[in-house]
Design a protein around this motif. Structure first.
Motif, PDB file in Angstrom:
ATOM      1  N   MET A  93       0.855  -1.195   0.000  1.00 37.58           N
ATOM      2  CA  MET A  93       0.000   0.000   0.000  1.00 37.58           C
ATOM      3  C   MET A  93       0.884   1.235   0.000  1.00 37.58           C
ATOM      4  SD  MET A  93      -3.094  -0.886   2.543  1.00 37.58           S
ATOM      5  CE  MET A  93      -2.171  -1.813   3.736  1.00 37.58           C
ATOM      6  N   ALA A  94       0.683   2.037  -0.987  1.00 36.41           N
ATOM      7  CA  ALA A  94       1.542   3.213  -1.044  1.00 36.41           C
ATOM      8  C   ALA A  94       0.901   4.308  -1.878  1.00 36.41           C
ATOM      9  CB  ALA A  94       2.882   2.844  -1.665  1.00 36.41           C
ATOM     10  N   GLU A  95       1.285   5.515  -1.534  1.00 40.84           N
ATOM     11  CA  GLU A  95       0.886   6.643  -2.351  1.00 40.84           C
ATOM     12  C   GLU A  95       2.118   7.070  -3.132  1.00 40.84           C
ATOM     13  OE1 GLU A  95      -1.724  10.609  -1.597  1.00 40.84           O
ATOM     14  OE2 GLU A  95       0.017  10.282  -0.340  1.00 40.84           O
ATOM     15  N   ILE A  96       1.985   7.121  -4.435  1.00 42.07           N
ATOM     16  CA  ILE A  96       3.147   7.445  -5.259  1.00 42.07           C
ATOM     17  C   ILE A  96       2.863   8.749  -6.006  1.00 42.07           C
ATOM     18  CG2 ILE A  96       4.593   6.667  -7.180  1.00 42.07           C
ATOM     19  CD1 ILE A  96       3.836   3.790  -6.321  1.00 42.07           C
ATOM     20  N   ILE A  97       3.793   9.684  -5.854  1.00 39.29           N
ATOM     21  CA  ILE A  97       3.584  10.981  -6.507  1.00 39.29           C
ATOM     22  C   ILE A  97       4.754  11.278  -7.445  1.00 39.29           C
ATOM     23  CG2 ILE A  97       3.367  13.478  -6.136  1.00 39.29           C
ATOM     24  CD1 ILE A  97       2.016  12.756  -3.441  1.00 39.29           C
ATOM     25  N   LEU A  98       4.414  11.573  -8.695  1.00 36.59           N
ATOM     26  CA  LEU A  98       5.428  11.988  -9.659  1.00 36.59           C
ATOM     27  C   LEU A  98       5.244  13.478  -9.879  1.00 36.59           C
ATOM     28  CD1 LEU A  98       4.713   8.891 -10.372  1.00 36.59           C
ATOM     29  CD2 LEU A  98       5.830   9.378 -12.526  1.00 36.59           C
ATOM     30  N   LYS A  99       6.331  14.238  -9.690  1.00 37.64           N
ATOM     31  CA  LYS A  99       6.235  15.688  -9.835  1.00 37.64           C
ATOM     32  C   LYS A  99       7.162  16.152 -10.945  1.00 37.64           C
ATOM     33  CE  LYS A  99       4.836  18.307  -5.824  1.00 37.64           C
ATOM     34  NZ  LYS A  99       5.289  18.737  -4.504  1.00 37.64           N
ATOM     35  N   ASN A 100       6.596  16.600 -12.033  1.00 39.03           N
ATOM     36  CA  ASN A 100       7.364  17.151 -13.169  1.00 39.03           C
ATOM     37  C   ASN A 100       8.542  16.271 -13.556  1.00 39.03           C
ATOM     38  OD1 ASN A 100       6.645  19.715 -11.148  1.00 39.03           O
ATOM     39  ND2 ASN A 100       5.891  19.826 -13.250  1.00 39.03           N
ATOM     40  N   ILE A 101       8.282  15.006 -13.715  1.00 37.44           N
ATOM     41  CA  ILE A 101       9.386  14.080 -13.994  1.00 37.44           C
ATOM     42  C   ILE A 101       9.756  14.071 -15.470  1.00 37.44           C
ATOM     43  CG2 ILE A 101       9.887  11.599 -14.154  1.00 37.44           C
ATOM     44  CD1 ILE A 101       9.306  11.387 -11.314  1.00 37.44           C
ATOM     45  N   THR A 102      11.048  14.166 -15.723  1.00 39.58           N
ATOM     46  CA  THR A 102      11.558  14.164 -17.087  1.00 39.58           C
ATOM     47  C   THR A 102      12.670  13.146 -17.196  1.00 39.58           C
ATOM     48  OG1 THR A 102      10.997  16.473 -17.454  1.00 39.58           O
ATOM     49  CG2 THR A 102      12.735  15.576 -18.836  1.00 39.58           C
ATOM     50  N   LYS A 103      12.696  12.440 -18.318  1.00 34.94           N
ATOM     51  CA  LYS A 103      13.810  11.532 -18.591  1.00 34.94           C
ATOM     52  C   LYS A 103      14.460  11.977 -19.881  1.00 34.94           C
ATOM     53  CE  LYS A 103      16.581   8.108 -18.524  1.00 34.94           C
ATOM     54  NZ  LYS A 103      17.504   7.802 -17.437  1.00 34.94           N
ATOM     55  N   GLU A 104      15.712  12.380 -19.753  1.00 35.35           N
ATOM     56  CA  GLU A 104      16.442  12.786 -20.944  1.00 35.35           C
ATOM     57  C   GLU A 104      17.677  11.908 -21.071  1.00 35.35           C
ATOM     58  OE1 GLU A 104      16.825  17.049 -21.610  1.00 35.35           O
ATOM     59  OE2 GLU A 104      18.800  16.677 -22.504  1.00 35.35           O
ATOM     60  N   TYR A 105      17.855  11.314 -22.250  1.00 41.50           N
ATOM     61  CA  TYR A 105      19.032  10.476 -22.465  1.00 41.50           C
ATOM     62  C   TYR A 105      20.223  11.327 -22.869  1.00 41.50           C
ATOM     63  CZ  TYR A 105      16.058   6.433 -21.966  1.00 41.50           C
ATOM     64  OH  TYR A 105      15.215   5.497 -21.450  1.00 41.50           O
ATOM     65  N   GLU A 106      21.396  10.676 -22.852  1.00 45.81           N
ATOM     66  CA  GLU A 106      22.637  11.414 -23.124  1.00 45.81           C
ATOM     67  C   GLU A 106      22.628  12.091 -24.489  1.00 45.81           C
ATOM     68  OE1 GLU A 106      26.015   8.893 -22.528  1.00 45.81           O
ATOM     69  OE2 GLU A 106      25.623   8.759 -20.373  1.00 45.81           O
ATOM     70  N   ASN A 107      21.918  11.461 -25.451  1.00 43.00           N
ATOM     71  CA  ASN A 107      21.895  12.049 -26.793  1.00 43.00           C
ATOM     72  C   ASN A 107      20.867  13.173 -26.903  1.00 43.00           C
ATOM     73  OD1 ASN A 107      19.495  10.687 -26.775  1.00 43.00           O
ATOM     74  ND2 ASN A 107      20.075   9.192 -28.329  1.00 43.00           N
ATOM     75  N   GLY A 108      20.277  13.554 -25.760  1.00 43.03           N
ATOM     76  CA  GLY A 108      19.354  14.678 -25.759  1.00 43.03           C
ATOM     77  C   GLY A 108      17.899  14.293 -25.982  1.00 43.03           C
ATOM     78  N   PHE A 109      17.653  13.012 -26.261  1.00 39.96           N
ATOM     79  CA  PHE A 109      16.279  12.575 -26.514  1.00 39.96           C
ATOM     80  C   PHE A 109      15.489  12.548 -25.209  1.00 39.96           C
ATOM     81  CE2 PHE A 109      13.203   9.036 -26.626  1.00 39.96           C
ATOM     82  CZ  PHE A 109      12.339   9.548 -27.583  1.00 39.96           C
TER      83      PHE A 109
END
Lengths: 300, 366
Positions: free
Chosen positions: B1-17
């Motif tokens: 049981m958990a509350e999960i919050i994502l706040k303005n999450i970004t994933k950027e790879y090394e090649n800029g993608f």
């Protein structure tokens, strides 16, 4: 009676034999000429007193074997063979795996590094061994220069019966390290990445991951390398011949080298082939043990 | 049981993608959240960031109020079921399920009891001694779930868990997962590209495209009130029909004029269209195949054309009609057999029409 039926069955089983033989023969002929016949001939010779030169010889029964088993030199050589085999097998496998683990992630220059580490394997052992005789030189050899620089006292290397075996083992391990590394590299690359992720989520530490996932997944390669390295060690001749000629005072005389000395230096081919037969049995026996044991620890 | 919050999450790879762009998401305790979208939309990456298998480039991840960005996967107390199951090939089913407990040095007797409990609940008792290589796809799937369940984790993450199964088994396992959720009563986050899985399993669905969240809603709202043309087209099979139309006011009524006819908007939609200043402008109309009906008299006809393909599915039939406005698909339960080339006049249930801005593709009638 069922004779006609049996005959028909027999016929059906063997009527393709000529065709099968036709395809197998090109491979079978060299095998028979260079392998199966010499083995049989050696076994036969081990029951004779042939001196390698005379055209005639007598069958002496088990005399060669009896005198062999009464000869302390034989057991000494057997002991050296065990030490040499274990001494090359374990470091080759362990260090080969360590190198593979270090190089499995590509980095700048890792390709060249892999090639350099692999190159001893493709260089003739005789050439390597000659270079190592220079390295092992008591005066001014690189090995002793390094030891002295590190503050250790210099060793006599191949000139002393205390260190000669170690010296030969170092050369052999150094030569086969790259070979083991290449096999481990490809084995490590084949372990599915998802397994590492699953095990990380299951809470395993790096060490546990290595022992619980990596090692079992590459166990077929470890097994293969153990068999190959073992056979190579049992057959090692070049480096012993160039570095020590079995000496000093027999300290690097393995069974194979003893075979060579008996047959081609002492011209006692009967006893030499008896040693060879013992070696064949030893190789087969060790392989059987390894295969049996592998059912417990190798996961395909 | 958990509350999960994502706040303005970004994933950027090394090649800029940028695989995931500025994603914010609130996952409440015991919710069954589905991340759905076409391949490459960033749904798996989002899940893997929650698990800790991918670094978070920017933004914050909170699990039960604690910031987890830099916490190792093993310390997040989260279990994950992988697409290819990721069972340990050299371990038996028993050892696979027991592994996480063994690491935690839980007493053997307790491990044994818990493994048998889990195996029983998943119907794996007979298979405990087998190796993964000797199991069928469905059985492997169950073992993978058993391995997750036994830990009593805060949340279950599932990355396309059914995509390697055949259609029949997929349906069966879907029901089992739904049942599991009811029994375990904990947080589930489930990634899929299959909108049927999304609609049937989720209590909250997150539709993603190109690394961005398009809409977060429950299945009913997602189906009835899509926020844009992408969501409208992605959810529902066969997909929604889109057509060009002109918004006009006639005799005090707001209508959508199509090539072959007109659709009268209800008061609510008319008000939105007037408010947005859409009268006299081009819009994109949308209607689901099940809301396309046969036109009884010429008056109501919106599209007319010829039957291209007729698919009889038993209780209903799907008819693909080539019209002046392009291909219009009708899903009808009034099964009447049509031949290729038959002339047909279609109408729509006006209340169910969606209107989109042709440029931004956003819904203008919600």
């Amino acid at each position: 009676m069922s004779t006609p039926k049996v005959k028909r069955k027999f016929k059906r089983r063997y009527d393709k034999l000529p065709t099968v033989l036709l395809f197998v023969l090109p491979a079978l002929i060299p095998l028979i000429v260079f392998w199966i016949y010499p083995i049989c001939r050696s076994v036969y010779l081990s029951f004779t007193n042939w001196d390698f030169i005379s055209p005639t010889y007598k069958i002496v029964g088990l005399k060669n074997y009896i005198s062999l088993f009464r000869n302390p030199r034989f057991f000494e050589a057997l002991g050296h063979t065990v030490v040499f085999t274990a001494g090359t097998l374990i470091p080759t496998i362990v260090l080969g795996l360590v190198l593979a683990l270090l190089l499995v992630r590509n980095f700048h220059g890792s390709g060249i590094l892999k090639f350099i580490l692999f190159s001893p394997w493709i260089t003739p052992t005789v050439a390597i061994s000659i270079v190592w005789t220079w390295i092992y030189k008591t005066d001014g050899g690189i090995a002793n220069t390094i030891l002295t620089a590190l503050g250790a006292s210099p060793l006599k290397w191949i000139s002393s019966s205390d260190t000669a075996m170690l010296s030969v083992i170092i050369v052999t391990v150094w030569k086969s390290l790259g070979y083991a590394m290449i096999f481990y590299l490809s084995a490590l690359e084949r372990v599915p990445g998802e397994l590492y992720e699953a095990v990380a989520l299951d809470g395993a530490s790096k060490w546990r991951t290595f022992f619980d996932i990596t090692l079992p997944c590459i166990s077929p390669t470890t097994f293969f390398l153990m068999i190959i390295t073992m056979v190579n060690s049992l057959q090692a001749y070049d480096q012993i011949q160039v570095l020590t000629q079995g000496g000093p005072s027999g300290s690097t005389r393995t069974l194979l080298y003893m075979y060579y000395q008996l047959g081609f230096q002492e011209f006692n081919m009967g006893q030499a082939t008896a040693v060879a037969v013992v070696m064949i049995l030893l190789t087969v026996g060790l392989s059987v043990i390894q295969f049996k044991a592998s059912e417990k620890w190798v996961h395909y | 049981m958990a509350e999960i919050i994502l706040k303005n999450i970004t994933k950027e790879y090394e090649n800029g993608f940028q695989a995931v762009k500025n994603v914010s998401l609130d996952i409440k305790d015991n919710e069954f959240v589905i991340l759905v979208g076409p391949s490459g939309c960033g749904k798996s990456t989002t899940l893997r960031m929650i698990a800790g298998l991918e670094d978070i480039s920017d933004g914050d991840l909170f699990i039960d109020g604690e910031r987890m960005n830099d916490v190792a996967p093993q310390h997040r107390d989260i279990a994950m079921v992988f697409q290819n199951y990721a069972l340990y090939p050299h371990m038996s089913v028993y050892q696979n399920i027991a592994y996480s407990l063994k690491i935690k040095k839980i007493p053997k007797s307790e491990i044994d009891q818990r493994v048998h409990e889990v195996a029983k609940s998943l119907g794996l008792e007979e298979l405990l001694d087998r190796k993964p290589g000797q199991l069928s796809g469905g059985q492997k799937q169950r073992v993978a779930m058993g391995r997750a369940i036994i830990r009593h984790p805060k949340a279950f993450l599932m990355d396309e868990p059914l995509s390697n199964l055949d259609a029949k088994l997929r349906g069966q396992m879907r029901v089992e997962i739904a049942d599991l959720y009811q029994r375990l009563n904990t947080t589930f986050i489930y990634v899929t590209h299959d909108q049927t899985e999304a609609m049937t399993l989720g209590t909250k669905i997150v539709v993603m495209k190109d690394g961005e969240i398009q809409q977060i809603d429950n299945p009913t709202n997602l189906f009835s009130y899509p926020v844009n043309k992408f969501v409208a087209g992605f959810i529902g099979t066969p997909t929604m029909n889109f057509f060009e139309a002109e918004c006009a006011e006639e005799n005090g009524l707001v209508v959508l004029k199509t090539v072959a006819g007109r659709i009268v908007m209800n008061d609510a939609k008319a008000a939105k269209l007037r408010e947005g200043g859409w009268i006299g402008k081009k819009v994109t109309g949308g209607i689901r195949p099940e809301h396309v009906i046969l036109s009884q008299d010429g008056e109501n006809t919106v599209f007319s054309g010829k039957v291209n393909v007729f698919e009889l599915l038993g209780s209903n039939a799907i008819i693909y009609v080539e019209t002046e406005a392009g291909m219009i698909v009708m899903n009808t339960s009034q099964v009447q057999v049509y031949e290729h080339g038959d002339k047909i006049a279609l109408s729509v249930i006006a209340d169910k029409v969606h209107v989109f801005d042709p440029e931004t593709e956003r819904t203008v009638t919600n």
